[in-house]
Scaffold this motif. Structure first.
Motif, PDB file in Angstrom:
ATOM      1  N   THR A 275       0.709  -1.255  -0.021  1.00 40.09           N
ATOM      2  CA  THR A 275       0.088  -0.191  -0.065  1.00 40.09           C
ATOM      3  C   THR A 275       0.882   1.157   0.211  1.00 40.09           C
ATOM      4  O   THR A 275       0.358   2.348  -0.283  1.00 40.09           O
ATOM      5  CB  THR A 275      -0.872   0.007   1.375  1.00 40.09           C
ATOM      6  OG1 THR A 275      -0.015   0.017   2.352  1.00 40.09           O
ATOM      7  CG2 THR A 275      -1.788  -1.059   1.078  1.00 40.09           C
ATOM      8  N   ASN A 276       2.096   1.181   0.234  1.00 38.77           N
ATOM      9  CA  ASN A 276       2.934   2.202   0.410  1.00 38.77           C
ATOM     10  C   ASN A 276       4.169   2.039  -0.633  1.00 38.77           C
ATOM     11  O   ASN A 276       4.981   1.754  -0.290  1.00 38.77           O
ATOM     12  CB  ASN A 276       3.694   2.213   1.790  1.00 38.77           C
ATOM     13  CG  ASN A 276       4.328   3.536   2.108  1.00 38.77           C
ATOM     14  OD1 ASN A 276       4.550   4.568   1.286  1.00 38.77           O
ATOM     15  ND2 ASN A 276       5.192   3.639   3.075  1.00 38.77           N
ATOM     16  N   VAL A 277       3.856   2.961  -1.732  1.00 35.27           N
ATOM     17  CA  VAL A 277       4.509   2.967  -3.039  1.00 35.27           C
ATOM     18  C   VAL A 277       4.901   4.492  -3.366  1.00 35.27           C
ATOM     19  O   VAL A 277       4.307   4.952  -4.245  1.00 35.27           O
ATOM     20  CB  VAL A 277       3.928   2.386  -4.147  1.00 35.27           C
ATOM     21  CG1 VAL A 277       4.935   2.060  -5.301  1.00 35.27           C
ATOM     22  CG2 VAL A 277       3.495   1.008  -3.950  1.00 35.27           C
ATOM     23  N   PRO A 278       5.804   5.214  -2.681  1.00 33.87           N
ATOM     24  CA  PRO A 278       6.238   6.305  -2.959  1.00 33.87           C
ATOM     25  C   PRO A 278       7.273   6.473  -3.886  1.00 33.87           C
ATOM     26  O   PRO A 278       8.113   5.684  -4.283  1.00 33.87           O
ATOM     27  CB  PRO A 278       6.821   7.110  -1.598  1.00 33.87           C
ATOM     28  CG  PRO A 278       7.385   5.779  -1.065  1.00 33.87           C
ATOM     29  CD  PRO A 278       6.540   4.352  -1.396  1.00 33.87           C
ATOM     30  N   ASN A 279       7.352   7.749  -4.581  1.00 38.15           N
ATOM     31  CA  ASN A 279       8.386   8.191  -5.629  1.00 38.15           C
ATOM     32  C   ASN A 279       9.414   8.822  -4.662  1.00 38.15           C
ATOM     33  O   ASN A 279       9.210   9.646  -4.141  1.00 38.15           O
ATOM     34  CB  ASN A 279       7.697   9.109  -6.556  1.00 38.15           C
ATOM     35  CG  ASN A 279       6.644   8.355  -7.246  1.00 38.15           C
ATOM     36  OD1 ASN A 279       6.602   7.236  -7.321  1.00 38.15           O
ATOM     37  ND2 ASN A 279       6.202   9.148  -8.337  1.00 38.15           N
ATOM     38  N   VAL A 280      10.652   8.484  -5.046  1.00 38.19           N
ATOM     39  CA  VAL A 280      11.653   9.030  -4.369  1.00 38.19           C
ATOM     40  C   VAL A 280      12.646   9.485  -5.460  1.00 38.19           C
ATOM     41  O   VAL A 280      12.877   8.532  -6.265  1.00 38.19           O
ATOM     42  CB  VAL A 280      12.457   7.926  -3.363  1.00 38.19           C
ATOM     43  CG1 VAL A 280      13.760   8.748  -2.760  1.00 38.19           C
ATOM     44  CG2 VAL A 280      11.281   7.650  -2.468  1.00 38.19           C
ATOM     45  N   LEU A 281      13.107  10.820  -5.469  1.00 38.74           N
ATOM     46  CA  LEU A 281      14.260  11.241  -6.387  1.00 38.74           C
ATOM     47  C   LEU A 281      15.532  10.489  -6.031  1.00 38.74           C
ATOM     48  O   LEU A 281      16.066  10.307  -5.046  1.00 38.74           O
ATOM     49  CB  LEU A 281      14.312  12.783  -6.288  1.00 38.74           C
ATOM     50  CG  LEU A 281      15.295  13.487  -7.369  1.00 38.74           C
ATOM     51  CD1 LEU A 281      14.598  13.111  -8.706  1.00 38.74           C
ATOM     52  CD2 LEU A 281      15.403  14.790  -7.078  1.00 38.74           C
ATOM     53  N   ASN A 282      16.036   9.989  -7.234  1.00 39.73           N
ATOM     54  CA  ASN A 282      17.093   8.937  -7.033  1.00 39.73           C
ATOM     55  C   ASN A 282      18.277   9.967  -6.449  1.00 39.73           C
ATOM     56  O   ASN A 282      18.644  11.091  -6.889  1.00 39.73           O
ATOM     57  CB  ASN A 282      17.688   8.627  -8.567  1.00 39.73           C
ATOM     58  CG  ASN A 282      18.747   7.385  -8.444  1.00 39.73           C
ATOM     59  OD1 ASN A 282      18.498   6.767  -7.684  1.00 39.73           O
ATOM     60  ND2 ASN A 282      19.562   7.479  -9.390  1.00 39.73           N
ATOM     61  N   GLY A 283      18.847   9.332  -5.449  1.00 38.55           N
ATOM     62  CA  GLY A 283      19.974   9.926  -4.747  1.00 38.55           C
ATOM     63  C   GLY A 283      19.687  10.800  -3.414  1.00 38.55           C
ATOM     64  O   GLY A 283      20.538  11.076  -2.690  1.00 38.55           O
ATOM     65  N   SER A 284      18.404  10.819  -3.266  1.00 42.65           N
ATOM     66  CA  SER A 284      17.824  11.230  -2.156  1.00 42.65           C
ATOM     67  C   SER A 284      18.078  10.312  -0.879  1.00 42.65           C
ATOM     68  O   SER A 284      17.659   8.951  -1.248  1.00 42.65           O
ATOM     69  CB  SER A 284      16.461  11.445  -2.007  1.00 42.65           C
ATOM     70  OG  SER A 284      15.958  12.729  -3.193  1.00 42.65           O
ATOM     71  N   PRO A 285      18.309  10.884   0.305  1.00 40.11           N
ATOM     72  CA  PRO A 285      18.209   9.890   1.420  1.00 40.11           C
ATOM     73  C   PRO A 285      17.148   9.267   1.885  1.00 40.11           C
ATOM     74  O   PRO A 285      16.076   9.593   1.790  1.00 40.11           O
ATOM     75  CB  PRO A 285      18.959  10.727   2.511  1.00 40.11           C
ATOM     76  CG  PRO A 285      18.395  12.337   2.205  1.00 40.11           C
ATOM     77  CD  PRO A 285      18.339  12.349   0.652  1.00 40.11           C
TER      78      PRO A 285
END
Length: 107
Positions: A70-80
């Protein structure tokens, strides 16, 4: 002038390649641990076929194959990101064009 064109072409090509960092190696080791641990109700742990796919479509495919995620976030590549493990989360590492650039894995 020809040398300048070659330098610009080299820099453009070099910007397309993602550098190998210690963080990338850490994620690969972590992926092996996740696949072996198993989560109840989660039948698939990684999606290598989604590399290069728009994030919206990738999220739909992941949630269709495994409704428990249920938890599918987008994360900018290289972000902590945190290194805690959750059976309901798959992070989609994306570039500025919102395209998946790393294999999505249950984390």
């Amino acid at each position: 002038m020809e040398k300048l064109a070659l330098v610009v072409a080299f820099l453009l090509l070099a910007s397309l390649f993602q550098p190998l960092t210690g963080r990338d190696l850490e994620i690969d080791v972590f992926q092996l641990d996740v696949a072996q641990s198993g989560c109840p109700g989660v039948t698939k742990h990684q999606w290598p076929e989604l590399l290069g796919v728009p994030a919206i479509l990738a999220k739909q495919i992941i949630q269709k194959e495994n409704p428990k995620l249920t938890n599918v976030p987008n994360v900018l590549n290289g972000s902590p990101v945190t290194l805690d493990f959750r059976c309901d989360r798959v992070r989609l590492f994306v570039n500025v064009l919102d395209i998946v650039v790393q294999t999505p894995v249950v984390t």
